[in-house]
Enzyme design. Structure first.
Site, short mmCIF file in Angstrom:
data_model
loop_
_atom_site.label_atom_id
_atom_site.label_comp_id
_atom_site.label_asym_id
_atom_site.label_seq_id
_atom_site.Cartn_x
_atom_site.Cartn_y
_atom_site.Cartn_z
CD1 TRP A 24 50.60 15.53 69.23
CD2 TRP A 24 52.53 16.37 68.45
NE1 TRP A 24 51.24 16.14 70.28
CE2 TRP A 24 52.42 16.66 69.84
CE3 TRP A 24 53.65 16.80 67.76
CZ2 TRP A 24 53.41 17.38 70.53
CZ3 TRP A 24 54.64 17.50 68.44
CH2 TRP A 24 54.51 17.78 69.81
CE1 TYR A 60 51.87 11.80 68.88
CE2 TYR A 60 50.89 11.07 66.82
CZ TYR A 60 52.01 11.37 67.58
OH TYR A 60 53.27 11.24 67.02
NE ARG A 293 44.48 21.06 64.65
CZ ARG A 293 44.48 21.72 65.81
NH1 ARG A 293 45.32 22.73 65.97
NH2 ARG A 293 43.65 21.40 66.76
#
Length: 330
Positions: A24, A60, A293
């Site tokens: 996401w 997303y 990330r």
């Protein structure tokens, strides 16, 4: 730490790592944007560390997360159990209005032709000819579940999807899905601070042999051990207005982290890894999806899938959760 633990998805023969990578945040939307190079590195590092389960969705970033995943897994498709979703659409205004992107409205819609269209778009973006686990992302009140399942089963017969999941369901919706005998998994929010499904969905899923994937397993980073009271959020980062991220809540989480620190030290693990391992030890939770990330975050999350908590560890962590997290702002 030993080898990455794996489990089967529902009644299928598909085996996946207990820790999955959720993408996401990689899509950037509601997360203050994304760095594509860092995101590709995070995905590839996850795979290098034994994470086979990668979960994404068209919603997303309106396809951006799927495109990034597709680039990252190019040449490594056989190493990945790929999950994506359908049912949040912007190519049509059929179904139930859900929210608005900057570019226009998004609807919850699970009609036959729409699912077929979405799947083809996902296959193209991901650079593959099949999806290992295909979820209905959010439920469409305008399309009967039985009709949706007929569509999904037809796609499974064609070999385009290998197993079927449903996400963000009510107990009644789950019972309807389960009655078809063809649902392999559900994906729901679950963490130390969001445990409602323990009494609503998990008993149903367990009874029917349906796997459960927890999302927001670190509560959008609240339980990562790095989001202290001094942290600020900006831009479209959803956490800046989330009451769960109040300073008072973050202070309570900080006390929890202090309590579980000795257990983390005993396992040569981080506190976030212990949180994920505890989540995976809860009855009915089959897989834990964790966002990353950066490559460093991906490696840390993956380590949780190799931890063996003792019964005493689990009890001590549960006591710390009960002591510190029972009165969190919702």
């Amino acid at each position: 730490m030993g080898e990455m633990h794996t489990r089967c998805i529902g009644s299928s023969t598909i085996e996946a790592s207990v820790v999955g990578l959720g993408t996401w945040a990689i899509g950037g939307w509601m997360w203050g944007g994304t760095d594509e190079a860092d995101s590709v590195a995070a995905i590839r590092s996850s795979i290098d560390e034994g994470v086979s389960l990668i979960d994404t969705a068209p919603a997303y970033g309106q396809g951006l997360a799927e495109e990034i995943v597709g680039r990252a897994i190019k040449g490594r498709r056989d190493d990945v159990v790929l999950a994506t979703k359908c049912g949040v659409v912007w190519h049509t205004q059929q179904g139930d209005h859900f929210f608005d992107y900057e570019s226009g409205p998004a609807h919850r819609y699970l009609g036959r032709e729409s699912i077929a269209y979405e799947l083809e778009q996902s296959l193209r973006r991901l650079g593959t000819d099949h999806i290992d686990l295909y979820f209905t992302h959010w439920q469409d009140p305008t399309t009967p579940i039985e009709h949706t399942m007929e569509t999904l089963l037809a796609l499974k017969d064609q070999g385009k999807i290998l197993s079927i999941g449903a996400s963000n369901v009510s107990a009644d919706e789950l019972r309807t899905y389960a009655a078809t005998g063809a649902l392999d998994a559900i994906q729901e929010e679950y963490s130390m601070v969001a445990r409602d499904i323990e009494t609503t969905l998990l008993p149903i899923a367990t009874t029917h042999g349906i796997s459960t994937l927890s999302y927001s397993s670190l509560a959008l980073g609240l339980l990562a051990g790095t989001t202290g009271p001094e942290r600020t959020f900006s831009g479209d980062d959803q956490r800046q207005d989330n009451p769960r991220f109040s300073i008072a809540n973050r202070e309570k989480v900080a006390r929890l982290m202090e309590a579980i620190a000795p257990i983390a030290d005993a396992h040569d693990a981080t506190k976030a890894q212990v949180v994920i391992a505890w989540t995976l030890a809860q009855p009915g939770i089959t897989f834990a999806l964790c966002g990353a990330r950066t490559a460093a975050q991906a490696r840390e999350n993956a380590g949780a899938g190799r931890i063996e908590l003792s019964t005493d560890d689990e009890a001590a962590i549960s006591e710390a959760v009960a002591t510190n997290l029972t009165d969190l702002d919702a």
